[in-house]
Design a protein around this motif. Sequence first.
Motif, PDB file in Angstrom:
ATOM      1  N   ARG A  53      -2.913 -10.010  -3.984  1.00 37.54           N
ATOM      2  CA  ARG A  53      -2.870  -8.725  -4.696  1.00 37.54           C
ATOM      3  C   ARG A  53      -2.660  -7.613  -3.680  1.00 37.54           C
ATOM      4  N   ILE A  54      -1.557  -6.860  -3.870  1.00 34.62           N
ATOM      5  CA  ILE A  54      -1.165  -5.813  -2.928  1.00 34.62           C
ATOM      6  C   ILE A  54      -1.162  -4.474  -3.644  1.00 34.62           C
ATOM      7  N   LEU A  55      -2.089  -3.607  -3.248  1.00 36.58           N
ATOM      8  CA  LEU A  55      -2.118  -2.251  -3.795  1.00 36.58           C
ATOM      9  C   LEU A  55      -1.042  -1.451  -3.090  1.00 36.58           C
ATOM     10  N   ILE A  56      -0.150  -0.841  -3.859  1.00 36.59           N
ATOM     11  CA  ILE A  56       0.990  -0.147  -3.256  1.00 36.59           C
ATOM     12  C   ILE A  56       0.951   1.361  -3.471  1.00 36.59           C
ATOM     13  N   ASP A  57      -0.189   1.883  -3.878  1.00 32.57           N
ATOM     14  CA  ASP A  57      -0.352   3.326  -4.048  1.00 32.57           C
ATOM     15  C   ASP A  57      -0.959   3.934  -2.789  1.00 32.57           C
ATOM     16  N   ARG A  58      -0.617   5.180  -2.530  1.00 37.23           N
ATOM     17  CA  ARG A  58      -1.165   5.891  -1.370  1.00 37.23           C
ATOM     18  C   ARG A  58      -2.641   6.243  -1.572  1.00 37.23           C
ATOM     19  N   LEU A  59      -3.019   6.486  -2.827  1.00 41.10           N
ATOM     20  CA  LEU A  59      -4.395   6.853  -3.160  1.00 41.10           C
ATOM     21  C   LEU A  59      -5.095   5.688  -3.842  1.00 41.10           C
ATOM     22  N   TRP A  60      -6.374   5.528  -3.540  1.00 44.71           N
ATOM     23  CA  TRP A  60      -7.151   4.468  -4.203  1.00 44.71           C
ATOM     24  C   TRP A  60      -7.317   4.845  -5.681  1.00 44.71           C
ATOM     25  N   PRO A  61      -7.176   3.876  -6.594  1.00 45.10           N
ATOM     26  CA  PRO A  61      -7.303   4.159  -8.039  1.00 45.10           C
ATOM     27  C   PRO A  61      -8.695   4.717  -8.385  1.00 45.10           C
ATOM     28  N   ARG A  62      -8.704   5.743  -9.188  1.00 44.63           N
ATOM     29  CA  ARG A  62      -9.953   6.390  -9.583  1.00 44.63           C
ATOM     30  C   ARG A  62     -10.828   5.440 -10.394  1.00 44.63           C
ATOM     31  N   ILE A  65      -8.372  -6.485  -4.078  1.00 43.39           N
ATOM     32  CA  ILE A  65      -7.133  -6.201  -3.347  1.00 43.39           C
ATOM     33  C   ILE A  65      -7.149  -6.962  -2.024  1.00 43.39           C
ATOM     34  N   ASP A  66      -6.087  -7.702  -1.752  1.00 39.84           N
ATOM     35  CA  ASP A  66      -5.970  -8.442  -0.496  1.00 39.84           C
ATOM     36  C   ASP A  66      -5.320  -7.604   0.592  1.00 39.84           C
ATOM     37  N   LEU A  67      -4.443  -6.694   0.182  1.00 37.04           N
ATOM     38  CA  LEU A  67      -3.709  -5.866   1.135  1.00 37.04           C
ATOM     39  C   LEU A  67      -3.447  -4.512   0.491  1.00 37.04           C
ATOM     40  N   TRP A  68      -3.727  -3.451   1.235  1.00 39.29           N
ATOM     41  CA  TRP A  68      -3.436  -2.102   0.743  1.00 39.29           C
ATOM     42  C   TRP A  68      -2.267  -1.587   1.564  1.00 39.29           C
ATOM     43  N   ALA A  69      -1.089  -1.582   0.963  1.00 36.95           N
ATOM     44  CA  ALA A  69       0.151  -1.198   1.647  1.00 36.95           C
ATOM     45  C   ALA A  69       0.487   0.258   1.344  1.00 36.95           C
ATOM     46  N   VAL A  78       0.101  -4.160  -7.218  1.00 34.51           N
ATOM     47  CA  VAL A  78      -0.924  -3.484  -8.006  1.00 34.51           C
ATOM     48  C   VAL A  78      -0.705  -1.975  -7.912  1.00 34.51           C
ATOM     49  N   PHE A  79      -0.753  -1.303  -9.054  1.00 31.72           N
ATOM     50  CA  PHE A  79      -0.522   0.143  -9.136  1.00 31.72           C
ATOM     51  C   PHE A  79      -1.510   0.754 -10.117  1.00 31.72           C
ATOM     52  N   ALA A  80      -1.689   2.068 -10.052  1.00 32.59           N
ATOM     53  CA  ALA A  80      -2.653   2.734 -10.924  1.00 32.59           C
ATOM     54  C   ALA A  80      -2.019   3.480 -12.095  1.00 32.59           C
ATOM     55  N   ALA A  81      -0.750   3.754 -12.048  1.00 35.56           N
ATOM     56  CA  ALA A  81      -0.087   4.577 -13.067  1.00 35.56           C
ATOM     57  C   ALA A  81      -0.288   4.009 -14.473  1.00 35.56           C
ATOM     58  N   ASP A 132      10.520  -3.173   8.214  1.00 32.98           N
ATOM     59  CA  ASP A 132       9.581  -4.173   8.715  1.00 32.98           C
ATOM     60  C   ASP A 132       8.534  -4.524   7.662  1.00 32.98           C
ATOM     61  N   ARG A 133       7.994  -3.506   7.015  1.00 33.39           N
ATOM     62  CA  ARG A 133       6.977  -3.741   5.990  1.00 33.39           C
ATOM     63  C   ARG A 133       7.569  -4.468   4.791  1.00 33.39           C
ATOM     64  N   LEU A 134       8.796  -4.104   4.406  1.00 33.11           N
ATOM     65  CA  LEU A 134       9.466  -4.819   3.315  1.00 33.11           C
ATOM     66  C   LEU A 134       9.638  -6.289   3.678  1.00 33.11           C
ATOM     67  N   GLY A 135       9.983  -6.548   4.935  1.00 30.02           N
ATOM     68  CA  GLY A 135      10.116  -7.932   5.399  1.00 30.02           C
ATOM     69  C   GLY A 135       8.804  -8.686   5.310  1.00 30.02           C
ATOM     70  N   GLU A 136       7.710  -8.017   5.645  1.00 27.69           N
ATOM     71  CA  GLU A 136       6.388  -8.648   5.534  1.00 27.69           C
ATOM     72  C   GLU A 136       6.072  -9.006   4.089  1.00 27.69           C
ATOM     73  N   LEU A 137       6.373  -8.088   3.181  1.00 30.01           N
ATOM     74  CA  LEU A 137       6.098  -8.351   1.766  1.00 30.01           C
ATOM     75  C   LEU A 137       6.985  -9.473   1.228  1.00 30.01           C
TER      76      LEU A 137
END
Length: 114
Positions: free
Chosen positions: A15-24, A33-37, A90-93, A73-78
């Motif tokens: 599970r990869i959180l891809i938002d800049r802000l942590w979900p409220r 979350i395994d990775l916060w990108a 994972v997203f909060a919207a 580089d980060r896209l390659g990691e994902l």
Amino acid sequence: MKRAYDTALPRDGTRILIDRLWPRGIRKVDAAIDLWAKDIAPSTALRRWFGHDPARWHEFRRRYSEELHQHRDRLGELRALAQGGRITLVFAAHDRAHNDAVVLREILLGRRIP
């Protein structure tokens, strides 16, 4: 892709959180979350400009795609994580059709953003 407010399940894989802000209102332990990108999330300026306005969706997709390509580089990691097993972006919207996860998924799948 899954909202941060949806229940985490074992079949989600990494599970990869891809938002800049942590979900409220979500505790980190509950989010599983395994990775916060956050480094590949839309810039603060772009996020504020978009404001989750569907009328700005096509331009948001274009601008965010440009930002993403600055993080090859980060896209390659994902992509490597996805090749090794299931990943869940994972997203909060609230809007499941017009958010950063949709654009990132398209890019990871090698689709061009017009």
